[in-house]
Design a protein around this motif. Structure first.
Motif, PDB file in Angstrom:
ATOM      1  N   ARG A 130      14.546   7.226 -12.030  1.00 10.23           N
ATOM      2  CA  ARG A 130      14.662   7.168 -13.486  1.00 10.23           C
ATOM      3  C   ARG A 130      13.336   7.587 -14.122  1.00 10.23           C
ATOM      4  O   ARG A 130      12.277   7.359 -13.541  1.00 10.23           O
ATOM      5  N   PRO A 131      13.373   8.136 -15.339  1.00  8.68           N
ATOM      6  CA  PRO A 131      12.123   8.494 -16.014  1.00  8.68           C
ATOM      7  C   PRO A 131      11.289   7.236 -16.273  1.00  8.68           C
ATOM      8  O   PRO A 131      11.833   6.137 -16.413  1.00  8.68           O
ATOM      9  N   VAL A 132       9.987   7.399 -16.328  1.00  6.47           N
ATOM     10  CA  VAL A 132       9.094   6.273 -16.550  1.00  6.47           C
ATOM     11  C   VAL A 132       7.886   6.715 -17.363  1.00  6.47           C
ATOM     12  O   VAL A 132       7.439   7.857 -17.254  1.00  6.47           O
ATOM     13  N   SER A 133       7.415   5.814 -18.226  1.00  3.85           N
ATOM     14  CA  SER A 133       6.121   5.982 -18.890  1.00  3.85           C
ATOM     15  C   SER A 133       5.161   5.074 -18.126  1.00  3.85           C
ATOM     16  O   SER A 133       5.111   3.869 -18.375  1.00  3.85           O
ATOM     17  N   PRO A 134       4.419   5.617 -17.169  1.00  3.60           N
ATOM     18  CA  PRO A 134       3.614   4.755 -16.302  1.00  3.60           C
ATOM     19  C   PRO A 134       2.440   4.110 -17.032  1.00  3.60           C
ATOM     20  O   PRO A 134       1.890   4.673 -17.970  1.00  3.60           O
ATOM     21  N   ALA A 135       2.101   2.924 -16.570  1.00  2.22           N
ATOM     22  CA  ALA A 135       0.880   2.256 -17.022  1.00  2.22           C
ATOM     23  C   ALA A 135      -0.256   2.697 -16.095  1.00  2.22           C
ATOM     24  O   ALA A 135      -0.017   3.144 -14.977  1.00  2.22           O
ATOM     25  N   TYR A 136      -1.470   2.561 -16.574  1.00  2.18           N
ATOM     26  CA  TYR A 136      -2.615   2.911 -15.728  1.00  2.18           C
ATOM     27  C   TYR A 136      -2.551   2.146 -14.403  1.00  2.18           C
ATOM     28  O   TYR A 136      -2.863   2.678 -13.345  1.00  2.18           O
ATOM     29  N   ARG A 137      -2.108   0.885 -14.444  1.00  2.00           N
ATOM     30  CA  ARG A 137      -2.036   0.058 -13.243  1.00  2.00           C
ATOM     31  C   ARG A 137      -1.039   0.624 -12.233  1.00  2.00           C
ATOM     32  O   ARG A 137      -1.202   0.463 -11.027  1.00  2.00           O
ATOM     33  N   ASP A 138      -0.001   1.310 -12.711  1.00  2.00           N
ATOM     34  CA  ASP A 138       0.950   1.938 -11.795  1.00  2.00           C
ATOM     35  C   ASP A 138       0.265   3.000 -10.946  1.00  2.00           C
ATOM     36  O   ASP A 138       0.599   3.199  -9.779  1.00  2.00           O
ATOM     37  N   LEU A 139      -0.671   3.717 -11.542  1.00  2.00           N
ATOM     38  CA  LEU A 139      -1.335   4.814 -10.853  1.00  2.00           C
ATOM     39  C   LEU A 139      -2.581   4.373 -10.093  1.00  2.00           C
ATOM     40  O   LEU A 139      -2.988   5.020  -9.135  1.00  2.00           O
ATOM     41  N   VAL A 140      -3.174   3.266 -10.539  1.00  2.00           N
ATOM     42  CA  VAL A 140      -4.377   2.736  -9.890  1.00  2.00           C
ATOM     43  C   VAL A 140      -4.153   1.237  -9.654  1.00  2.00           C
ATOM     44  O   VAL A 140      -4.660   0.401 -10.389  1.00  2.00           O
ATOM     45  N   PRO A 141      -3.362   0.879  -8.626  1.00  2.00           N
ATOM     46  CA  PRO A 141      -3.083  -0.540  -8.384  1.00  2.00           C
ATOM     47  C   PRO A 141      -4.351  -1.318  -8.032  1.00  2.00           C
ATOM     48  O   PRO A 141      -5.263  -0.778  -7.396  1.00  2.00           O
ATOM     49  N   ALA A 142      -4.406  -2.573  -8.476  1.00  2.00           N
ATOM     50  CA  ALA A 142      -5.586  -3.416  -8.240  1.00  2.00           C
ATOM     51  C   ALA A 142      -5.904  -3.545  -6.758  1.00  2.00           C
ATOM     52  O   ALA A 142      -7.069  -3.624  -6.371  1.00  2.00           O
ATOM     53  N   ASP A 143      -4.887  -3.555  -5.924  1.00  2.00           N
ATOM     54  CA  ASP A 143      -5.114  -3.719  -4.477  1.00  2.00           C
ATOM     55  C   ASP A 143      -5.023  -2.385  -3.731  1.00  2.00           C
ATOM     56  O   ASP A 143      -4.927  -2.347  -2.517  1.00  2.00           O
ATOM     57  N   GLY A 144      -5.109  -1.283  -4.463  1.00  3.51           N
ATOM     58  CA  GLY A 144      -4.971   0.045  -3.867  1.00  3.51           C
ATOM     59  C   GLY A 144      -6.285   0.586  -3.326  1.00  3.51           C
ATOM     60  O   GLY A 144      -7.277  -0.139  -3.177  1.00  3.51           O
ATOM     61  N   PRO A 145      -6.308   1.878  -3.051  1.00  2.45           N
ATOM     62  CA  PRO A 145      -7.469   2.489  -2.408  1.00  2.45           C
ATOM     63  C   PRO A 145      -8.735   2.503  -3.264  1.00  2.45           C
ATOM     64  O   PRO A 145      -9.827   2.714  -2.738  1.00  2.45           O
ATOM     65  N   TRP A 146      -8.612   2.278  -4.579  1.00  2.00           N
ATOM     66  CA  TRP A 146      -9.807   2.238  -5.430  1.00  2.00           C
ATOM     67  C   TRP A 146     -10.474   0.868  -5.432  1.00  2.00           C
ATOM     68  O   TRP A 146     -11.585   0.717  -5.957  1.00  2.00           O
ATOM     69  N   GLN A 147      -9.841  -0.147  -4.862  1.00  2.00           N
ATOM     70  CA  GLN A 147     -10.393  -1.505  -4.887  1.00  2.00           C
ATOM     71  C   GLN A 147     -11.834  -1.579  -4.380  1.00  2.00           C
ATOM     72  O   GLN A 147     -12.678  -2.206  -5.032  1.00  2.00           O
ATOM     73  N   PRO A 148     -12.183  -0.935  -3.248  1.00  2.00           N
ATOM     74  CA  PRO A 148     -13.591  -1.007  -2.801  1.00  2.00           C
ATOM     75  C   PRO A 148     -14.565  -0.376  -3.801  1.00  2.00           C
ATOM     76  O   PRO A 148     -15.684  -0.866  -3.969  1.00  2.00           O
ATOM     77  N   VAL A 149     -14.136   0.676  -4.484  1.00  2.00           N
ATOM     78  CA  VAL A 149     -15.005   1.317  -5.476  1.00  2.00           C
ATOM     79  C   VAL A 149     -15.259   0.359  -6.625  1.00  2.00           C
ATOM     80  O   VAL A 149     -16.399   0.170  -7.073  1.00  2.00           O
ATOM     81  N   TRP A 150     -14.199  -0.287  -7.137  1.00  2.00           N
ATOM     82  CA  TRP A 150     -14.358  -1.233  -8.251  1.00  2.00           C
ATOM     83  C   TRP A 150     -15.256  -2.392  -7.832  1.00  2.00           C
ATOM     84  O   TRP A 150     -16.072  -2.858  -8.629  1.00  2.00           O
ATOM     85  N   HIS A 151     -15.098  -2.856  -6.597  1.00  2.00           N
ATOM     86  CA  HIS A 151     -15.910  -3.974  -6.109  1.00  2.00           C
ATOM     87  C   HIS A 151     -17.398  -3.589  -6.086  1.00  2.00           C
ATOM     88  O   HIS A 151     -18.251  -4.335  -6.584  1.00  2.00           O
ATOM     89  N   VAL A 152     -17.708  -2.436  -5.520  1.00  2.00           N
ATOM     90  CA  VAL A 152     -19.109  -1.999  -5.437  1.00  2.00           C
ATOM     91  C   VAL A 152     -19.670  -1.760  -6.838  1.00  2.00           C
ATOM     92  O   VAL A 152     -20.792  -2.186  -7.150  1.00  2.00           O
ATOM     93  N   MET A 153     -18.900  -1.116  -7.690  1.00  2.00           N
ATOM     94  CA  MET A 153     -19.382  -0.861  -9.051  1.00  2.00           C
ATOM     95  C   MET A 153     -19.630  -2.163  -9.802  1.00  2.00           C
ATOM     96  O   MET A 153     -20.632  -2.293 -10.516  1.00  2.00           O
ATOM     97  N   GLY A 154     -18.730  -3.140  -9.648  1.00  2.00           N
ATOM     98  CA  GLY A 154     -18.915  -4.437 -10.307  1.00  2.00           C
ATOM     99  C   GLY A 154     -20.169  -5.145  -9.818  1.00  2.00           C
ATOM    100  O   GLY A 154     -20.919  -5.719 -10.611  1.00  2.00           O
ATOM    101  N   THR A 155     -20.408  -5.089  -8.517  1.00  2.00           N
ATOM    102  CA  THR A 155     -21.607  -5.711  -7.949  1.00  2.00           C
ATOM    103  C   THR A 155     -22.864  -5.018  -8.470  1.00  2.00           C
ATOM    104  O   THR A 155     -23.833  -5.682  -8.879  1.00  2.00           O
ATOM    105  N   LEU A 156     -22.871  -3.696  -8.459  1.00  2.00           N
ATOM    106  CA  LEU A 156     -24.025  -2.957  -8.975  1.00  2.00           C
ATOM    107  C   LEU A 156     -24.246  -3.225 -10.467  1.00  2.00           C
ATOM    108  O   LEU A 156     -25.385  -3.325 -10.928  1.00  2.00           O
ATOM    109  N   ALA A 157     -23.158  -3.358 -11.226  1.00  2.00           N
ATOM    110  CA  ALA A 157     -23.276  -3.643 -12.663  1.00  2.00           C
ATOM    111  C   ALA A 157     -23.906  -5.011 -12.899  1.00  2.00           C
ATOM    112  O   ALA A 157     -24.686  -5.188 -13.839  1.00  2.00           O
TER     113      ALA A 157
END
Length: 141
Positions: A98-125
């Motif tokens: 079915r058609p969908v208007s995706p949310a950002y979270r759909d494309l970048v899930p919190a537990d997905g492959p970007w999680q380590p990047v967010w963790h490192v960036m948060g620590t550095l911040a």
């Protein structure tokens, strides 16, 4: 950016590059839709259970096998989900799309492959300040 990164960016043969600070990324409403309407390439994917009910499978890139059925059902110029009727759906075996208007979270899930990047960036911040940590991205193609 370092001189090396600047030089590599100037020599990169992709489209362009950009960057986001941790402050900007931390402020994103990840549940907000990231398109103005149904996506051109993404669909909501459902599987039919044995008893006939539909079970959500999540977001999926439009499978190539759906182009011909979409053209047959919605018209030759309407193969992208963004051009399907609002209630349009396509069946492919036991799968429903079915058609969908995706949310950002759909494309970048919190537990997905970007999680380590967010963790490192948060620590550095935390150590260096939210405006002093950036993610530089290049758009290839």
């Amino acid at each position: 950016m370092s001189d090396t990164v600047r030089r590599d960016a100037d020599d990169f043969e992709g489209h362009s590059h950009s960057w986001f600070s941790w402050r900007e990324l931390a402020a994103v409403d990840w549940n907000a839709p990231c398109t103005d309407g149904p996506s051109r390439y993404w669909v909501r994917h459902w599987s039919r259970a044995h008893e006939g009910s539909l079970e959500p499978e999540g977001l999926a890139a439009l499978p190539d096998e759906l182009y011909d059925p979409a053209a047959a059902k919605f018209g030759e110029g309407n193969i992208a989900p963004s051009r399907w009727p609002a209630d349009g759906e396509l069946l492919l075996g036991n799968e429903v799309y079915r058609p969908v208007s995706p949310a950002y979270r759909d494309l970048v899930p919190a537990d997905g492959p970007w999680q380590p990047v967010w963790h490192v960036m948060g620590t550095l911040a935390e150590l260096h300040g939210e405006d002093n940590v950036r993610l530089v991205v290049w758009f290839g193609g």
